[in-house]
Design an enzyme around this catalytic site. Structure first.
Site, PDB file in Angstrom:
ATOM      1  N   GLY A 224       1.924 -34.029  13.768  1.00 21.84           N
ATOM      2  CA  GLY A 224       3.024 -33.565  14.610  1.00 21.84           C
ATOM      3  C   GLY A 224       2.664 -33.841  16.060  1.00 21.84           C
ATOM      4  O   GLY A 224       1.782 -34.654  16.352  1.00 21.84           O
TER       5      GLY A 224
ATOM      6  N   ALA B  73       0.989 -32.156  18.174  1.00 23.97           N
ATOM      7  CA  ALA B  73      -0.410 -31.888  18.472  1.00 23.97           C
ATOM      8  C   ALA B  73      -1.307 -32.941  17.825  1.00 23.97           C
ATOM      9  O   ALA B  73      -2.164 -33.537  18.491  1.00 23.97           O
ATOM     10  CB  ALA B  73      -0.791 -30.487  17.996  1.00 23.97           C
ATOM     11  N   GLY B  74      -1.095 -33.193  16.550  1.00 24.44           N
ATOM     12  CA  GLY B  74      -1.975 -34.106  15.822  1.00 24.44           C
ATOM     13  C   GLY B  74      -1.835 -35.551  16.266  1.00 24.44           C
ATOM     14  O   GLY B  74      -2.834 -36.244  16.504  1.00 24.44           O
TER      15      GLY B  74
ATOM     16  N   HIS C 145      14.249 -16.345  15.759  1.00 25.45           N
ATOM     17  CA  HIS C 145      15.114 -17.033  16.715  1.00 25.45           C
ATOM     18  C   HIS C 145      16.537 -16.505  16.610  1.00 25.45           C
ATOM     19  O   HIS C 145      17.082 -16.397  15.521  1.00 25.45           O
ATOM     20  CB  HIS C 145      15.094 -18.532  16.413  1.00 25.45           C
ATOM     21  CG  HIS C 145      15.595 -19.353  17.546  1.00 25.45           C
ATOM     22  ND1 HIS C 145      16.902 -19.314  17.949  1.00 25.45           N
ATOM     23  CD2 HIS C 145      14.970 -20.216  18.361  1.00 25.45           C
ATOM     24  CE1 HIS C 145      17.049 -20.139  18.982  1.00 25.45           C
ATOM     25  NE2 HIS C 145      15.891 -20.695  19.248  1.00 25.45           N
TER      26      HIS C 145
ATOM     27  N   ARG D  37      14.043 -14.597  23.395  1.00 24.34           N
ATOM     28  CA  ARG D  37      14.463 -14.640  21.996  1.00 24.34           C
ATOM     29  C   ARG D  37      14.322 -13.308  21.279  1.00 24.34           C
ATOM     30  O   ARG D  37      15.210 -12.903  20.529  1.00 24.34           O
ATOM     31  CB  ARG D  37      13.611 -15.662  21.272  1.00 24.34           C
ATOM     32  CG  ARG D  37      13.885 -17.024  21.784  1.00 24.34           C
ATOM     33  CD  ARG D  37      12.995 -18.052  21.191  1.00 24.34           C
ATOM     34  NE  ARG D  37      13.458 -19.346  21.651  1.00 24.34           N
ATOM     35  CZ  ARG D  37      12.886 -20.489  21.344  1.00 24.34           C
ATOM     36  NH1 ARG D  37      11.814 -20.502  20.589  1.00 24.34           N
ATOM     37  NH2 ARG D  37      13.385 -21.611  21.790  1.00 24.34           N
TER      38      ARG D  37
ATOM     39  N   HIS E 262      11.352 -18.472  12.923  1.00 21.20           N
ATOM     40  CA  HIS E 262      11.385 -19.758  13.576  1.00 21.20           C
ATOM     41  C   HIS E 262      10.004 -20.298  13.942  1.00 21.20           C
ATOM     42  O   HIS E 262       9.730 -21.486  13.850  1.00 21.20           O
ATOM     43  CB  HIS E 262      12.222 -19.595  14.846  1.00 21.20           C
ATOM     44  CG  HIS E 262      12.323 -20.815  15.669  1.00 21.20           C
ATOM     45  ND1 HIS E 262      12.826 -21.986  15.176  1.00 21.20           N
ATOM     46  CD2 HIS E 262      11.990 -21.071  16.950  1.00 21.20           C
ATOM     47  CE1 HIS E 262      12.812 -22.901  16.127  1.00 21.20           C
ATOM     48  NE2 HIS E 262      12.289 -22.385  17.210  1.00 21.20           N
TER      49      HIS E 262
ATOM     50  N   GLU F  23       0.853 -25.437  17.045  1.00 24.74           N
ATOM     51  CA  GLU F  23       1.304 -24.154  16.502  1.00 24.74           C
ATOM     52  C   GLU F  23       0.253 -23.524  15.583  1.00 24.74           C
ATOM     53  O   GLU F  23       0.267 -22.320  15.339  1.00 24.74           O
ATOM     54  CB  GLU F  23       2.634 -24.344  15.755  1.00 24.74           C
ATOM     55  CG  GLU F  23       3.338 -23.035  15.450  1.00 24.74           C
ATOM     56  CD  GLU F  23       4.726 -23.202  14.838  1.00 24.74           C
ATOM     57  OE1 GLU F  23       5.346 -24.268  15.011  1.00 24.74           O
ATOM     58  OE2 GLU F  23       5.178 -22.243  14.184  1.00 24.74           O
TER      59      GLU F  23
ATOM     60  N   ARG G 162       7.075 -16.490  22.192  1.00 23.77           N
ATOM     61  CA  ARG G 162       7.044 -17.786  22.857  1.00 23.77           C
ATOM     62  C   ARG G 162       8.364 -18.043  23.566  1.00 23.77           C
ATOM     63  O   ARG G 162       9.434 -17.796  23.017  1.00 23.77           O
ATOM     64  CB  ARG G 162       6.799 -18.894  21.843  1.00 23.77           C
ATOM     65  CG  ARG G 162       6.873 -20.275  22.451  1.00 23.77           C
ATOM     66  CD  ARG G 162       6.489 -21.346  21.473  1.00 23.77           C
ATOM     67  NE  ARG G 162       7.454 -21.541  20.402  1.00 23.77           N
ATOM     68  CZ  ARG G 162       8.625 -22.169  20.539  1.00 23.77           C
ATOM     69  NH1 ARG G 162       9.009 -22.633  21.706  1.00 23.77           N
ATOM     70  NH2 ARG G 162       9.425 -22.311  19.500  1.00 23.77           N
TER      71      ARG G 162
ATOM     72  N   LEU H 280       6.585 -27.384  22.346  1.00 22.28           N
ATOM     73  CA  LEU H 280       6.395 -28.830  22.468  1.00 22.28           C
ATOM     74  C   LEU H 280       5.392 -29.085  23.585  1.00 22.28           C
ATOM     75  O   LEU H 280       4.498 -29.920  23.475  1.00 22.28           O
ATOM     76  CB  LEU H 280       7.728 -29.510  22.773  1.00 22.28           C
ATOM     77  CG  LEU H 280       8.833 -29.265  21.737  1.00 22.28           C
ATOM     78  CD1 LEU H 280      10.095 -30.037  22.104  1.00 22.28           C
ATOM     79  CD2 LEU H 280       8.382 -29.690  20.348  1.00 22.28           C
TER      80      LEU H 280
HETATM   81  C1  LIG Z   1      14.178 -26.198  14.170  1.00 20.49           C
HETATM   82  C2  LIG Z   1      13.136 -26.052  15.224  1.00 20.49           C
HETATM   83  C3  LIG Z   1      13.431 -26.346  16.540  1.00 20.49           C
HETATM   84  C4  LIG Z   1      12.464 -26.232  17.529  1.00 20.49           C
HETATM   85  N1  LIG Z   1      12.800 -26.530  18.813  1.00 20.49           N
HETATM   86  C5  LIG Z   1      11.860 -26.450  19.778  1.00 20.49           C
HETATM   87  C6  LIG Z   1      12.173 -26.789  21.114  1.00 20.49           C
HETATM   88  O1  LIG Z   1      13.288 -27.172  21.432  1.00 20.49           O
HETATM   89  N2  LIG Z   1      11.201 -26.706  22.039  1.00 20.49           N
HETATM   90  C7  LIG Z   1       9.942 -26.308  21.717  1.00 20.49           C
HETATM   91  O2  LIG Z   1       9.101 -26.294  22.599  1.00 20.49           O
HETATM   92  N3  LIG Z   1       9.612 -25.986  20.447  1.00 20.49           N
HETATM   93  C8  LIG Z   1      10.550 -26.042  19.471  1.00 20.49           C
HETATM   94  N4  LIG Z   1      10.222 -25.706  18.187  1.00 20.49           N
HETATM   95  C9  LIG Z   1       8.841 -25.395  17.841  1.00 20.49           C
HETATM   96  C10 LIG Z   1       8.044 -26.686  17.724  1.00 20.49           C
HETATM   97  O3  LIG Z   1       8.829 -27.690  17.161  1.00 20.49           O
HETATM   98  C11 LIG Z   1       6.799 -26.554  16.873  1.00 20.49           C
HETATM   99  O4  LIG Z   1       6.105 -25.414  17.202  1.00 20.49           O
HETATM  100  C12 LIG Z   1       5.888 -27.735  17.091  1.00 20.49           C
HETATM  101  O5  LIG Z   1       6.586 -28.931  16.939  1.00 20.49           O
HETATM  102  C13 LIG Z   1       4.699 -27.708  16.177  1.00 20.49           C
HETATM  103  O6  LIG Z   1       3.979 -28.897  16.325  1.00 20.49           O
HETATM  104  P1  LIG Z   1       2.592 -29.087  15.630  1.00 20.49           P
HETATM  105  O7  LIG Z   1       2.119 -30.430  16.031  1.00 20.49           O
HETATM  106  O8  LIG Z   1       1.718 -27.942  15.944  1.00 20.49           O
HETATM  107  O9  LIG Z   1       2.861 -29.021  14.075  1.00 20.49           O
HETATM  108  P2  LIG Z   1       3.899 -29.794  13.107  1.00 20.49           P
HETATM  109  O10 LIG Z   1       4.822 -30.673  13.830  1.00 20.49           O
HETATM  110  O11 LIG Z   1       4.447 -28.759  12.204  1.00 20.49           O
HETATM  111  O12 LIG Z   1       2.974 -30.763  12.285  1.00 20.49           O
HETATM  112  C14 LIG Z   1       2.149 -30.318  11.261  1.00 20.49           C
HETATM  113  C15 LIG Z   1       1.463 -31.519  10.680  1.00 20.49           C
HETATM  114  O13 LIG Z   1       0.435 -31.089   9.825  1.00 20.49           O
HETATM  115  C16 LIG Z   1       0.500 -31.747   8.595  1.00 20.49           C
HETATM  116  N5  LIG Z   1      -0.075 -30.847   7.609  1.00 20.49           N
HETATM  117  C17 LIG Z   1       0.155 -29.526   7.434  1.00 20.49           C
HETATM  118  N6  LIG Z   1      -0.631 -29.049   6.469  1.00 20.49           N
HETATM  119  C18 LIG Z   1      -1.363 -30.075   6.019  1.00 20.49           C
HETATM  120  C19 LIG Z   1      -2.367 -30.215   5.033  1.00 20.49           C
HETATM  121  N7  LIG Z   1      -2.805 -29.180   4.308  1.00 20.49           N
HETATM  122  N8  LIG Z   1      -2.904 -31.449   4.822  1.00 20.49           N
HETATM  123  C20 LIG Z   1      -2.494 -32.525   5.551  1.00 20.49           C
HETATM  124  N9  LIG Z   1      -1.566 -32.433   6.510  1.00 20.49           N
HETATM  125  C21 LIG Z   1      -1.014 -31.219   6.739  1.00 20.49           C
HETATM  126  C22 LIG Z   1       1.943 -32.091   8.412  1.00 20.49           C
HETATM  127  O14 LIG Z   1       2.082 -33.190   7.544  1.00 20.49           O
HETATM  128  C23 LIG Z   1       2.336 -32.431   9.847  1.00 20.49           C
HETATM  129  O15 LIG Z   1       2.009 -33.774  10.113  1.00 20.49           O
HETATM  130  C24 LIG Z   1      11.183 -25.800  17.191  1.00 20.49           C
HETATM  131  C25 LIG Z   1      10.881 -25.486  15.873  1.00 20.49           C
HETATM  132  C26 LIG Z   1      11.860 -25.574  14.898  1.00 20.49           C
HETATM  133  C27 LIG Z   1      11.547 -25.128  13.521  1.00 20.49           C
END
Ligand SMILES: Cc1cc2nc3c(=O)[nH]c(=O)nc-3n(C[C@H](O)[C@H](O)[C@H](O)COP(=O)(O)OP(=O)(O)OC[C@H]3O[C@@H](n4cnc5c(N)ncnc54)[C@H](O)[C@@H]3O)c2cc1C
Ligand code: SF4
Ligand code: FES
Lengths: 659, 256
Positions: free
Chosen positions: A43, A45-46, A267, A331, A423, A447, A457, A463
């Site tokens: 995602g 972060a990753g 949310h 929120r 959310h 996250e 948050r 993001l």
């Molecule tokens: C509908 C929605 C709208 C949002 N809108 C906003 C916004 O407008 N602004 C904002 O700032 N935030 C928003 N957020 C929050 C934000 O999108 C997330 O908190 C953020 O994108 C999380 O990013 P991340 O990189 O931490 O994890 P994620 O994007 O969730 O990525 C997780 C990754 O880990 C991998 N993974 C998980 N478990 C495993 C495992 N066991 N083995 C291998 N891979 C694994 C998955 O494949 C994925 O690649 C929103 C969230 C939602 C649900």
């Protein structure tokens, strides 16, 4: 002595990070080439971490469970990303973003981390624009901003309602560029199922190839978990279907403390549940609250259609209760207010568990502005509405379309129905200033960590945090650990620790497959979700939480005796994947309730009914709870609580008021 | 809202893995609410199958909001089913009539081998992006974002192209299994922006060459891709890709 060392650098808040960066030990380029880093998650972060570390010269392996890294759940973020650019000249600054985030988080975040986040926020926008991320622009060609729930400045950058998608595609393109260069090896359709520990350090992972079902061993000098949040413990949430806690949970069981597990964000603006078949909930971006007005009828159980209810018979309850912030209250406040109205019998729609989000006024307002811009004199009402709809379509078109597809109603004509939904999870693996968990060599980003958002948050800050962690924090902080590790040669994966870790995973898979019970995985997941939503959701109390703990324990027993997983282990088996995730949720749920029980105050998204002011607002208890609750797993669903005291040197906690 | 419940026959492609041959199997589902999403309807079927001791239908999905690009069903001869500009996950059952038979297949293309049932392997798209679908800018290189003003019109067009979710419906819809719409969307996004100029020629050449290497067919301008694309990516992007490719080749000859 506390086992927690947050490693916050000395010195004044504004210079901590600069000083840290200029003094952190570095790894020289030749050594980087022989150091391997595992990044679990693709995602924001990753992907940003994997790409940036590879650019620096590390050998990176990146894992995700989807078929492509581009599909990580970050793709679904809609509204925007904050940054203290002050492009609008409206008084924004690093300090103000920092202040808003600490306050918005209800004073349960670490000041030093939040300041750093605000500090690097501007660089994120620069980086993304350089990658070709198509943010919204003004006619002059410069970047456009909007304000977003809970703030009074316009600091949110956006790409229509697809900001997460565009940011993730930017990070994904940087990642794929490194894949093409051979510096990152990408493992899609792989799920991490265990952390491999050698001499007390994280040294690799066991992953399952989801197509063949085979287990694989991967070595890394360090392991980064960027695996997202655990909102799906509630079954229904706005998270993608596959979002899960498994990676974080396995790490937790290997010694990584879990921080503030009960801090969940509900949310306020989601499409309400339509029936028992519901598989997930859809968010209507918070940006809609900028222009939309939220109301319910003044009369209980009003059966009239929304458009038939005259203005004076509508209760714009957020504007009424919070005149200073109105529809833009944070929120947690907005969600509780909606619940309050619906519980009191004023809800709308068939289920009566919904409130209206109305665009009529915004359409008219934009129509007037547009008519002026176009130099139209005395435009008709129809013309104004038409022009206004065009503006609204440009700003929110994809969200309105989504609403129409799901509900079959036209939101340009009738107000949307919305209700709060799970959310985001502020809780997560406890990390220090360097983003390292309590396990040496094991990091958590995005996250997945307990993060910078305290108990609540602010919109558009996840993001920002994910990209800050990946692009601008970890590339520096990881050096502090790896510079001590340059003599460690790659450890062969026939090492005893890999063998036993793999066996442990194998045993769990065997155990699951051999239950051969009678009920599907979803059956248990739905039950767990209901317990969590009813008793550990928007409002919590001691009795309910205690009941929830007992119910979860019983449910967990049933799961392990009666779940049915069709198919085989050594093949593509979606039910088996789900079963492993639900098994972990069934343990996490209990810890969330324990944490919620322990925290007898209300703060942010955590509302303990026992702790509220006379007018029903959340009441914090700084004397007793100004700490991060970090839980150590003691095995067999026993935990020990450690406290990281929070010291506020700059922002002095006050009762949040949005009145 | 009107409420209706449907009884349906589903003719679904079942295939154990990439090696074994597949075939259609018919199932009946009843009492399907018109408010359900298409995937929720499949969830209901799967719950029945599991309870009956059978194997559920394997299909890809994740966000269920039309943005991740993971869902991919070929429904009644159309990629993502009957609704215009809609992914499978956003299709709702009110699109169907009581008593209907619905045929559900995976994407069929040489570049997308079947993994199981309705699940296919789309990693070819990742490899195409890895060949050039980026701007080579390392983290930390960037200057202040507003130092790169972009005319709004270009920015909007780039954004429209960038909306592609990489689902592969364009390939599935095309009789030649061409990936031109997907590739053109990325090439266009970056060709329209100042940030993309420096690598403009190498990008298009590399991406097209990778696309060919993956076994996707050539484009004969039938427009089926545009018609089925859930994000309504315009076929104009293909015209732009062709121009970019032509110009890049000319320039390449100049260098020789
Ligand atoms: C509908 C929605 C709208 C949002 N809108 C906003 C916004 O407008 N602004 C904002 O700032 N935030 C928003 N957020 C929050 C934000 O999108 C997330 O908190 C953020 O994108 C999380 O990013 P991340 O990189 O931490 O994890 P994620 O994007 O969730 O990525 C997780 C990754 O880990 C991998 N993974 C998980 N478990 C495993 C495992 N066991 N083995 C291998 N891979 C694994 C998955 O494949 C994925 O690649 C929103 C969230 C939602 C649900
Ligand atoms: S161009 Fe359209 S159909 Fe093709 S991959 Fe992109 S979104 Fe899917
Ligand atoms: S499941 Fe994400 S687009 Fe359909």
């Amino acid at each position: 002595m506390s086992k927690l060392n947050s490693k916050i650098p000395e010195g004044p808040l504004e210079t901590k990070w600069t000083k840290y960066k200029s003094t952190v030990p570095l790894v020289n380029p030749a050594n980087k080439r022989s150091i391997e880093v595992i990044v679990v998650g693709s995602g924001l972060a990753g992907a940003s971490a994997a790409a940036s570390l590879a650019e620096l010269g590390y050998k990176v392996k990146c894992f995700c469970f989807q078929d492509s890294p581009r599909r990580a759940h970050s793709i679904a973020a809609q509204g925007g990303i904050n940054a203290a650019k002050n492009y609008q000249n409206d008084g924004d600054s690093v300090f103000r973003l920092f202040y808003d985030t600490v306050k918005g988080g209800d004073y349960r975040a670490r000041e030093a981390n939040v300041y750093r986040l605000a500090d690097v926020s501007a660089n994120i926008i620069d980086q993304c624009v350089a990658q070709g991320v198509p943010f919204a622009r003004e006619y002059g060609g410069y970047l456009s901003n909007r304000s977003f729930g809970g703030t009074q400045v316009q600091r949110t950058f956006y790409a229509a309602g697809q900001t997460g998608q565009q940011l993730l595609l930017g990070a994904y393109s940087a990642l794929e560029r490194q894949v093409g260069l051979g510096t990152v090896k990408m493992y899609s359709r792989h799920e991490m199922l265990e952390i491999v520990m050698i001499d007390g350090k994280a040294r690799g992972i066991i992953a399952r190839d989801l197509i063949s079902g085979k287990l694989e061993r991967h070595f890394g000098h360090a392991v980064l978990l960027c695996t997202g949040g655990y909102g799906n413990v509630f079954f229904l949430s706005t998270n993608a279907m596959g979002s899960n806690v498994t990676a974080a949970w396995k790490a937790h069981k290997q010694g990584a403390f879990f921080g503030n597990p009960c801090f969940t964000q509900i949310h306020p603006t989601c499409i309400p549940v339509s029936g028992d078949h519901q598989s997930k909930l859809t968010l209507m971006s918070e940006s809609l609250r900028n222009d939309g007005r939220i109301w319910v009828p003044k009369q209980k159980d009003d059966k009239r259609k929304a458009n038939e209810i005259p203005e004076e018979e509508r209760d714009y309850y957020l504007e009424r209760r919070y005149p200073a912030f109105g529809n833009l209250v944070p929120r947690d406040v907005a969600s509780r207010a909606a619940k309050e109205r619906c519980d009191a019998g004023y809800g709308v729609g068939t289920s009566k568990m919904a409130v209206y989000l109305d665009y009529a006024a915004a359409i008219e307002r934009y129509g007037n502005v547009q008519a002026n811009k176009l130099n139209l004199h005395n435009p008709s009402k129809e013309k104004i509405i038409e022009l206004g709809k065009e503006v609204v379509k440009e700003k929110y078109g994809n969200l309105f379309d989504m609403y129409a597809k799901i509900t079959g109603e036209n939101p340009y004509e009738t107000p949307m129905r919305i209700y709060p939904a799970v959310h985001y999870t502020m809780g997560g693996l406890w990390v220090d200033y360097e983003l390292m968990t309590t396990v040496p060599g094991l990091y958590a980003l995005g996250e997945a960590n307990f993060s910078d958002h305290g108990a609540n948050r602010l919109g558009a800050s996840a993001l920002m945090q994910g990209l800050a962690d990946g692009y601008f924090v970890i590339p520096y902080t990881i050096g502090s650990y790896l510079s001590q590790d340059i003599r460690t040669k790659a450890i062969p994966t026939d090492h005893e620790a890999f063998v036993s870790a793999e066996k442990k995973v194998q045993d769990q898979l065997d155990r699951l497959m051999n239950i051969k019970g009678t009920k599907s995985v979803d059956h248990f997941h739905k039950k767990l979700g209901k317990i969590m939503w009813d008793k550990c959701g928007m409002a919590r109390n001691e009795q309910g939480l205690k009941e929830a703990v007992a119910e979860i324990r019983t449910l967990r027993e049933e799961f392990w005796n009666d779940v049915r997983i069709p198919g085989l282990q050594n093949e593509f088996n979606l039910e088996l994947e789900k079963a492993g995730r639900v098994a972990d949720f069934l343990e996490l749920g209990e810890l969330m309730c324990m944490d919620a029980l322990n925290r007898k105050e209300s703060c942010g998204g955590h509302f303990r009914e026992e702790s509220q002011t006379e007018d029903g607002e959340a009441k914090r208890d700084d004397d007793n709870f100004a700490y991060v609750a970090a839980w150590e797993n003691k095995g067999n669903n026993n935990w020990e609580l450690h406290k990281e005291e929070l010291n506020f040197e700059i922002v002095h906690p006050s009762q949040r008021s949005y009145k | 809202m009107e409420h209706k419940n449907l009884n349906l026959t589903l003719k679904i492609w079942r295939q154990k893995n990439s090696k074994e041959a597949g075939n259609f199997v018919s199932y009946k589902v009843s009492d399907i609410s018109a408010d359900m999403s298409f995937l929720e309807m499949i969830d209901v079927l799967n719950e029945h199958l599991i309870n009956a001791g059978d194997e559920p239908v394997a299909f890809d999905h994740d966000c269920r909001e039309g943005i991740c690009g993971m869902c991919s069903m070929y429904i009644n001869g159309r990629a993502h089913g009957p609704w215009q500009g809609t992914t499978t996950c956003q299709l709702h059952m009110r699109a169907f009539n009581d008593g209907e038979t619905i045929t559900i297949e995976p994407w069929r293309a040489k570049g997308f081998p079947v993994i199981k049932d309705l699940t296919v392997d789309r990693t070819a798209f990742d490899r195409i992006i890895a060949s050039g679908g980026f701007v080579s800018v390392n983290t930390g290189n960037a200057k202040d974002a507003n130092n790169i003003p972009v005319p709004k019109d270009d920015a909007d067009k780039a954004f429209a192209a960038a909306a592609c979710i990489g689902c592969g419906a364009c390939v599935a819809a095309c009789k030649n299994a061409s990936a031109m719409l997907f590739v053109s969307a990325k090439v266009s996004q970056l060709a329209l922006l100042p940030q993309g100029q420096i690598e403009r020629e190498t990008r298009v050449l590399n991406m097209v060459s990778q696309m060919d290497a993956e076994g996707f067919g050539s484009c004969t301008n039938t427009g089926a891709c545009e018609a089925e694309c859930p994000k309504e990516i315009s076929i104009e992007n293909i015209a732009r890709l062709n121009r970019e490719y032509f110009m890049a080749n000319l320039k390449k000859k100049d260098y020789l």
